[in-house]
Design a protein around this motif. Structure first.
Motif, short mmCIF file in Angstrom:
data_model
loop_
_atom_site.label_atom_id
_atom_site.label_comp_id
_atom_site.label_asym_id
_atom_site.label_seq_id
_atom_site.Cartn_x
_atom_site.Cartn_y
_atom_site.Cartn_z
N ALA A 115 9.58 9.75 13.19
CA ALA A 115 9.54 11.15 12.77
C ALA A 115 10.68 11.46 11.81
CB ALA A 115 9.61 12.07 13.99
N ALA A 116 11.86 10.91 12.09
CA ALA A 116 13.01 11.12 11.20
C ALA A 116 12.73 10.53 9.82
CB ALA A 116 14.27 10.50 11.80
N LYS A 117 12.17 9.35 9.80
CA LYS A 117 11.82 8.70 8.53
C LYS A 117 10.80 9.55 7.78
CE LYS A 117 9.79 4.46 6.75
NZ LYS A 117 9.12 3.23 7.12
N HIS A 118 9.78 10.05 8.49
CA HIS A 118 8.76 10.89 7.89
C HIS A 118 9.36 12.18 7.32
CE1 HIS A 118 4.82 12.69 7.28
NE2 HIS A 118 5.25 13.76 7.92
N GLU A 119 10.36 12.73 8.01
CA GLU A 119 11.02 13.96 7.58
C GLU A 119 12.10 13.70 6.52
OE1 GLU A 119 10.58 17.26 8.54
OE2 GLU A 119 8.75 16.60 9.54
N ARG A 120 12.26 12.44 6.14
CA ARG A 120 13.29 12.01 5.18
C ARG A 120 14.71 12.33 5.68
NH1 ARG A 120 8.84 12.90 2.06
NH2 ARG A 120 8.44 11.46 0.35
N ALA A 121 14.87 12.27 6.99
CA ALA A 121 16.19 12.50 7.59
C ALA A 121 16.98 11.19 7.55
CB ALA A 121 16.03 12.99 9.03
N ALA A 122 18.27 11.31 7.46
CA ALA A 122 19.15 10.14 7.38
C ALA A 122 19.51 9.58 8.74
CB ALA A 122 20.42 10.50 6.61
N ALA A 123 19.25 10.35 9.80
CA ALA A 123 19.70 9.92 11.13
C ALA A 123 18.92 10.62 12.23
CB ALA A 123 21.19 10.21 11.30
N VAL A 124 19.07 10.07 13.42
CA VAL A 124 18.65 10.73 14.65
C VAL A 124 19.92 10.92 15.46
CG1 VAL A 124 17.40 10.47 16.84
CG2 VAL A 124 16.33 9.73 14.70
N VAL A 125 20.17 12.13 15.91
CA VAL A 125 21.34 12.40 16.74
C VAL A 125 20.85 12.66 18.16
CG1 VAL A 125 23.35 13.87 17.13
CG2 VAL A 125 22.63 13.34 14.78
N ILE A 126 21.33 11.83 19.07
CA ILE A 126 20.97 11.95 20.48
C ILE A 126 22.04 12.80 21.18
CG2 ILE A 126 20.50 10.67 22.62
CD1 ILE A 126 18.59 9.85 20.38
N ASP A 127 21.64 13.80 21.93
CA ASP A 127 22.54 14.65 22.73
C ASP A 127 23.68 15.22 21.88
OD1 ASP A 127 20.93 14.18 24.89
OD2 ASP A 127 22.29 12.78 25.87
N VAL A 128 23.33 15.92 20.82
CA VAL A 128 24.32 16.44 19.87
C VAL A 128 25.41 17.29 20.55
CG1 VAL A 128 22.98 18.49 19.25
CG2 VAL A 128 24.60 17.53 17.60
N ALA A 129 25.08 18.02 21.62
CA ALA A 129 26.06 18.88 22.30
C ALA A 129 26.70 18.19 23.49
CB ALA A 129 25.40 20.18 22.74
N GLY A 138 20.78 4.41 9.21
CA GLY A 138 20.76 3.20 8.39
C GLY A 138 19.64 2.23 8.76
N GLY A 139 20.01 0.95 8.74
CA GLY A 139 19.04 -0.10 9.02
C GLY A 139 18.44 -0.01 10.40
N MET A 140 19.21 0.44 11.38
CA MET A 140 18.67 0.53 12.74
C MET A 140 17.64 1.65 12.83
SD MET A 140 18.29 -0.80 15.62
CE MET A 140 19.41 -2.13 15.37
N LEU A 141 17.87 2.75 12.17
CA LEU A 141 16.87 3.83 12.13
C LEU A 141 15.59 3.30 11.49
CD1 LEU A 141 16.13 6.88 12.44
CD2 LEU A 141 16.97 7.17 10.12
N GLN A 142 15.75 2.59 10.39
CA GLN A 142 14.60 2.00 9.69
C GLN A 142 13.86 1.02 10.60
OE1 GLN A 142 13.75 2.80 6.54
NE2 GLN A 142 12.14 1.32 6.23
N ALA A 143 14.60 0.18 11.30
CA ALA A 143 13.99 -0.83 12.16
C ALA A 143 13.22 -0.20 13.32
CB ALA A 143 15.05 -1.79 12.69
N LEU A 144 13.83 0.79 13.99
CA LEU A 144 13.14 1.43 15.11
C LEU A 144 11.92 2.22 14.65
CD1 LEU A 144 16.14 2.54 17.34
CD2 LEU A 144 14.43 0.80 17.86
N ALA A 145 12.00 2.83 13.47
CA ALA A 145 10.84 3.54 12.93
C ALA A 145 9.72 2.55 12.65
CB ALA A 145 11.22 4.29 11.66
#
Length: 185
Positions: A115-129, A138-145
């Motif tokens: 979904a992040a890749k589709h939205e052209r987002a640079a990252a996924v932030v888990i538990d931001v607060a 980076g590459g890990m986001l690309q790989a998991l997508a």
């Protein structure tokens, strides 16, 4: 007519997955690596927040502004450098720490990254607060997508190998069943 997808886990109580919580705690303590966290996230249910956005309002009979129409939206985080990130949470409580009115939608780690890749987002932030924020980029986001994308399109792995330098994609072929049945003589 669009169908409402079935939840990943109908019996989900919104709690933090034990493996993910342990991996994040160990990472925070310095006794685990980011790879350990990513391994846990790749198998776990995450919660993606959706929030209501007012699209049209009107003045009611008592002179007060009231909602007329609203839409559900996937919020994104925008960094100081302008890069965007998709948010995901390990459980309902970490999501409430960020925004109490957000509603959870279940997704896997690879689905969130896709979904992040589709939205052209640079990252996924888990538990931001908090309690322990974690960033996939980076590459890990690309790989998991690509893990999620490859479920529908096997050529996605080839595109990943071309896009990420120094990445090797190995294809394992299943041996015929009788190979396992052979006995040494």
């Amino acid at each position: 007519m669009p169908a409402i997808p079935q939840p990943l886990r109908p019996d989900d109580d919104g709690g933090v997955d034990t493996a993910v919580g342990s991996a994040l705690s160990a990472f925070h303590a310095g006794t685990a690596t980011a790879a350990d966290v990513l391994t846990a996230l790749g198998q776990a249910r995450l919660l993606v927040p959706v929030v209501a956005l007012l699209t049209e309002s009107e003045v009611g009979e008592h002179g007060l502004k009231q909602e007329k129409e609203s839409e559900m939206a996937l919020p994104k985080l925008v960094g100081k450098d302008g890069r965007e990130a998709v948010l995901a949470f390990t459980g309902v409580e970490p999501m409430r720490m960020w925004r109490p009115d957000a509603r959870p939608v279940q997704a896997t780690g690879p689905q969130v990254c896709q979904a992040a890749k589709h939205e052209r987002a640079a990252a996924v932030v888990i538990d931001v607060a908090g309690p322990i924020p974690f960033v996939i980029e980076g590459g890990m986001l690309q790989a998991l997508a690509t893990v999620e994308e490859a479920k529908r399109d096997a050529s996605a792995l080839d595109r990943l190998a071309e896009a990420v330098p120094d990445l090797t994609v190995a294809r394992l072929r299943e041996r015929p069943r009788r190979w396992w049945d052979r006995r040494r003589r």
